[in-house]
Design a protein around this motif. Structure first.
Motif, PDB file in Angstrom:
ATOM      1  N   GLU A   1       1.112  -1.278   0.195  1.00 42.89           N
ATOM      2  CA  GLU A   1       0.145  -0.153  -0.320  1.00 42.89           C
ATOM      3  C   GLU A   1       0.913   1.084  -0.274  1.00 42.89           C
ATOM      4  OE1 GLU A   1      -3.846  -1.917   1.817  1.00 42.89           O
ATOM      5  OE2 GLU A   1      -2.256  -0.243   3.802  1.00 42.89           O
ATOM      6  N   LYS A   2       2.013   1.248   0.822  1.00 47.29           N
ATOM      7  CA  LYS A   2       2.736   2.374   1.174  1.00 47.29           C
ATOM      8  C   LYS A   2       4.049   2.310  -0.599  1.00 47.29           C
ATOM      9  CE  LYS A   2       4.700   5.914   2.796  1.00 47.29           C
ATOM     10  NZ  LYS A   2       5.517   5.859   3.687  1.00 47.29           N
ATOM     11  N   LEU A   3       4.123   1.423  -0.947  1.00 54.30           N
ATOM     12  CA  LEU A   3       4.676   1.907  -1.910  1.00 54.30           C
ATOM     13  C   LEU A   3       3.726   2.121  -3.148  1.00 54.30           C
ATOM     14  CD1 LEU A   3       8.358   0.427  -3.667  1.00 54.30           C
ATOM     15  CD2 LEU A   3       6.396  -1.721  -3.942  1.00 54.30           C
ATOM     16  N   PHE A   4       3.047   2.039  -3.284  1.00 57.65           N
ATOM     17  CA  PHE A   4       2.325   2.637  -4.761  1.00 57.65           C
ATOM     18  C   PHE A   4       2.095   3.565  -4.060  1.00 57.65           C
ATOM     19  CE2 PHE A   4      -0.898  -1.421  -4.784  1.00 57.65           C
ATOM     20  CZ  PHE A   4      -0.018  -2.696  -5.919  1.00 57.65           C
ATOM     21  N   ILE A   5       2.018   4.378  -3.269  1.00 65.01           N
ATOM     22  CA  ILE A   5       2.084   5.584  -3.246  1.00 65.01           C
ATOM     23  C   ILE A   5       3.686   6.062  -3.786  1.00 65.01           C
ATOM     24  CG2 ILE A   5       2.196   7.655  -1.104  1.00 65.01           C
ATOM     25  CD1 ILE A   5      -0.671   5.771  -1.943  1.00 65.01           C
ATOM     26  N   ASN A   6       4.743   5.591  -2.482  1.00 66.58           N
ATOM     27  CA  ASN A   6       6.564   5.906  -3.188  1.00 66.58           C
ATOM     28  C   ASN A   6       6.244   6.231  -4.158  1.00 66.58           C
ATOM     29  OD1 ASN A   6       6.855   4.633  -0.077  1.00 66.58           O
ATOM     30  ND2 ASN A   6       6.446   6.869  -0.789  1.00 66.58           N
TER      31      ASN A   6
ATOM     32  N   VAL B   1       0.734   2.375 -11.850  1.00 64.24           N
ATOM     33  CA  VAL B   1       0.183   1.627 -10.790  1.00 64.24           C
ATOM     34  C   VAL B   1      -0.474  -0.113 -11.056  1.00 64.24           C
ATOM     35  CG1 VAL B   1      -2.291   1.092  -9.703  1.00 64.24           C
ATOM     36  CG2 VAL B   1      -0.475   3.611  -9.485  1.00 64.24           C
ATOM     37  N   ASP B   2      -1.114   0.489 -12.240  1.00 62.89           N
ATOM     38  CA  ASP B   2      -1.656  -1.317 -13.409  1.00 62.89           C
ATOM     39  C   ASP B   2      -0.634  -2.271 -13.551  1.00 62.89           C
ATOM     40  OD1 ASP B   2      -4.174  -0.113 -14.336  1.00 62.89           O
ATOM     41  OD2 ASP B   2      -2.986   0.943 -16.330  1.00 62.89           O
ATOM     42  N   GLU B   3       1.131  -1.724 -13.660  1.00 64.22           N
ATOM     43  CA  GLU B   3       1.651  -2.482 -13.897  1.00 64.22           C
ATOM     44  C   GLU B   3       2.261  -3.525 -12.289  1.00 64.22           C
ATOM     45  OE1 GLU B   3       4.715  -0.555 -17.341  1.00 64.22           O
ATOM     46  OE2 GLU B   3       5.597  -1.042 -14.912  1.00 64.22           O
TER      47      GLU B   3
ATOM     48  N   GLN C   1       0.214  -5.878 -11.358  1.00 63.56           N
ATOM     49  CA  GLN C   1       0.100  -7.631 -12.071  1.00 63.56           C
ATOM     50  C   GLN C   1       1.056  -7.385 -10.836  1.00 63.56           C
ATOM     51  OE1 GLN C   1       0.354  -7.557 -16.158  1.00 63.56           O
ATOM     52  NE2 GLN C   1      -0.518  -5.396 -15.470  1.00 63.56           N
ATOM     53  N   VAL C   2       2.416  -7.719 -10.398  1.00 57.05           N
ATOM     54  CA  VAL C   2       3.159  -7.340  -9.713  1.00 57.05           C
ATOM     55  C   VAL C   2       3.320  -7.977  -8.609  1.00 57.05           C
ATOM     56  CG1 VAL C   2       5.705  -7.492  -8.574  1.00 57.05           C
ATOM     57  CG2 VAL C   2       4.894  -6.280 -11.012  1.00 57.05           C
ATOM     58  N   ALA C   3       1.364  -7.448  -7.787  1.00 57.34           N
ATOM     59  CA  ALA C   3       1.562  -7.445  -6.582  1.00 57.34           C
ATOM     60  C   ALA C   3       0.361  -8.724  -6.521  1.00 57.34           C
ATOM     61  CB  ALA C   3       1.344  -5.988  -5.710  1.00 57.34           C
ATOM     62  N   ALA C   4      -0.352  -8.759  -7.574  1.00 54.24           N
ATOM     63  CA  ALA C   4      -0.806 -10.227  -7.582  1.00 54.24           C
ATOM     64  C   ALA C   4      -0.130 -11.217  -6.939  1.00 54.24           C
ATOM     65  CB  ALA C   4      -2.168 -10.225  -8.258  1.00 54.24           C
TER      66      ALA C   4
ATOM     67  N   PHE D   1      -4.871  -6.043  -5.849  1.00 55.70           N
ATOM     68  CA  PHE D   1      -5.686  -4.469  -4.402  1.00 55.70           C
ATOM     69  C   PHE D   1      -6.315  -4.083  -6.543  1.00 55.70           C
ATOM     70  CE2 PHE D   1      -1.509  -4.783  -2.939  1.00 55.70           C
ATOM     71  CZ  PHE D   1      -1.944  -4.040  -1.819  1.00 55.70           C
ATOM     72  N   GLU D   2      -6.822  -3.522  -5.872  1.00 50.91           N
ATOM     73  CA  GLU D   2      -8.016  -2.791  -7.461  1.00 50.91           C
ATOM     74  C   GLU D   2      -7.669  -1.118  -7.841  1.00 50.91           C
ATOM     75  OE1 GLU D   2     -12.610  -1.191  -7.507  1.00 50.91           O
ATOM     76  OE2 GLU D   2     -12.725  -3.137  -5.816  1.00 50.91           O
ATOM     77  N   LYS D   3      -7.452  -1.455  -9.147  1.00 47.96           N
ATOM     78  CA  LYS D   3      -6.770  -0.056  -8.938  1.00 47.96           C
ATOM     79  C   LYS D   3      -7.750   1.184  -8.730  1.00 47.96           C
ATOM     80  CE  LYS D   3      -5.405   2.715 -13.592  1.00 47.96           C
ATOM     81  NZ  LYS D   3      -5.602   2.646 -15.080  1.00 47.96           N
ATOM     82  N   LYS D   4      -9.002   1.188  -8.951  1.00 43.17           N
ATOM     83  CA  LYS D   4      -9.617   2.526  -8.646  1.00 43.17           C
ATOM     84  C   LYS D   4      -9.519   2.720  -7.021  1.00 43.17           C
ATOM     85  CE  LYS D   4     -14.384   4.651  -8.020  1.00 43.17           C
ATOM     86  NZ  LYS D   4     -13.598   4.939  -6.721  1.00 43.17           N
ATOM     87  N   LEU D   5      -9.675   2.050  -6.414  1.00 37.13           N
ATOM     88  CA  LEU D   5      -8.994   2.273  -4.691  1.00 37.13           C
ATOM     89  C   LEU D   5      -7.979   3.005  -4.444  1.00 37.13           C
ATOM     90  CD1 LEU D   5     -11.067  -0.968  -2.821  1.00 37.13           C
ATOM     91  CD2 LEU D   5     -11.973   1.858  -3.404  1.00 37.13           C
ATOM     92  N   VAL D   6      -6.371   1.783  -4.988  1.00 34.91           N
ATOM     93  CA  VAL D   6      -5.208   2.266  -4.756  1.00 34.91           C
ATOM     94  C   VAL D   6      -4.772   4.070  -5.666  1.00 34.91           C
ATOM     95  CG1 VAL D   6      -3.153   2.064  -6.358  1.00 34.91           C
ATOM     96  CG2 VAL D   6      -4.433   0.337  -4.682  1.00 34.91           C
ATOM     97  N   LEU D   7      -6.100   4.034  -7.047  1.00 31.92           N
ATOM     98  CA  LEU D   7      -5.621   5.385  -7.155  1.00 31.92           C
ATOM     99  C   LEU D   7      -6.340   6.752  -6.458  1.00 31.92           C
ATOM    100  CD1 LEU D   7      -6.447   5.306 -11.337  1.00 31.92           C
ATOM    101  CD2 LEU D   7      -4.199   5.701 -10.135  1.00 31.92           C
TER     102      LEU D   7
END
Length: 300
Positions: free
Chosen positions: A172-177, A208-210, A213-216, A222-228
């Protein structure tokens, strides 16, 4: 961030800051830390600081805020502190826990993330540009001790939470960074500009898209909308703040890009997932690092 959390925790606990700069150590010991909030208010905290590597018996918890690029050298310098202490990393990126494991057992390693953001404004002062929750957990199931650490933090500030799934917490933090840190570094912009600029926001989506896929493949879905939505909220909450990577570039320091977008690239290689956008971001940041260094030499 060390000064920020040190200030919070000093209200209820004995805190010592480890520093390498003698002038800053003197300033902190003489003047303490002044924290300026986003609303313009200021608060002063008395503080003790010592040179990194100074022996100190009876340390219960070592909190690591150094750049991921120097985690190992910092822990090596302070190896004596780790003999009886637990270690909490609130650093950016993936892989810090693996480095810490070279020095202490897994049961003594705790990981966390925070939505707090700050900018250094002087040897003994910081600007607290962003506020939010801090989450802490254990990667090996030592939940009892993790909850004790959270409780100690909660004595000083609200928004301190235990997280049962620590690995997901790091993603979750990595998506931000991987979005705010890298893009603001390349553009040298404030955080709100990432969302306000349609081009950088489109690029955010591709990064985020890429990573999703790696996180999965790594076991976290993760759901893209929630991450964004989460990234957008931080852009709004800390809109006038600068990401730490911007500060690194301006100071001529090596960035943590290899532990952030580089971690996505590394994961993609491990699981056979193409990550061309993140690879390009990593190369861009390294290119800026090198061009900044060369430019400085040209104008000496």
């Amino acid at each position: 961030m060390g000064c920020l959390f040190g200030s919070f925790l000093s209200e209820k606990h004995e805190v010592v800051l480890l520093e390498q700069n003698p002038e800053r150590i003197d300033a902190l010991n003489q003047n303490g830390v002044t924290v300026e909030e986003a609303d313009g208010t200021r608060r002063h905290y008395p503080m003790k600081a010592v040179m990194s590597g100074t022996p100190m018996p009876g340390v219960e918890l070592v909190i690591v805020f150094v750049k991921a690029t120097v985690t190992e050298s910092a822990l090596e310098t302070n190896r004596a502190l780790l003999e009886e202490a637990d270690v909490l990393t609130l650093q950016n990126g993936l892989g810090n826990d693996e480095i810490i494991e070279k020095f202490v057992g897994k049961e003594h390693i705790f990981v966390g993330t925070t939505r707090h953001n700050c900018v250094v404004t002087g040897a003994d002062s910081i600007f607290h540009s962003g506020n939010g929750v801090t989450k802490i957990g254990s990667l090996c199931g030592n939940d009892k001790r993790a909850k004790e650490i959270v409780a100690a933090f909660a004595e000083c500030r609200d928004g301190m939470l235990f997280c049962e799934n620590a690995r997901r917490l790091l993603w979750e933090k990595l998506f931000i960074n991987m979005t705010l840190n890298s893009l603001s570094s390349v553009l040298e912009c404030r955080l709100y500009e990432i969302y306000a600029n349609p081009h950088t926001w489109a690029l955010t989506g591709k990064i985020v898209d890429e990573a999703i896929q790696v996180a999965a493949a790594d076991g976290e879905v993760f759901e893209k909308k929630l991450v964004l939505d989460s990234i957008k909220k931080l852009c709004e909450d800390a809109k006038n703040g600068f990401a730490s990577m911007v500060q690194d570039r301006r100071a001529g320091r090596k960035t943590e890009i290899d532990f952030i977008n580089g971690a996505v690239v590394k994961g993609g290689q491990k699981y056979g997932i193409p990550t061309p956008v993140n690879e390009t971001v990593v190369e861009f940041v390294h290119a800026f690092e090198e061009s900044d260094r060369v430019r400085d030499k040209l104008f000496e």
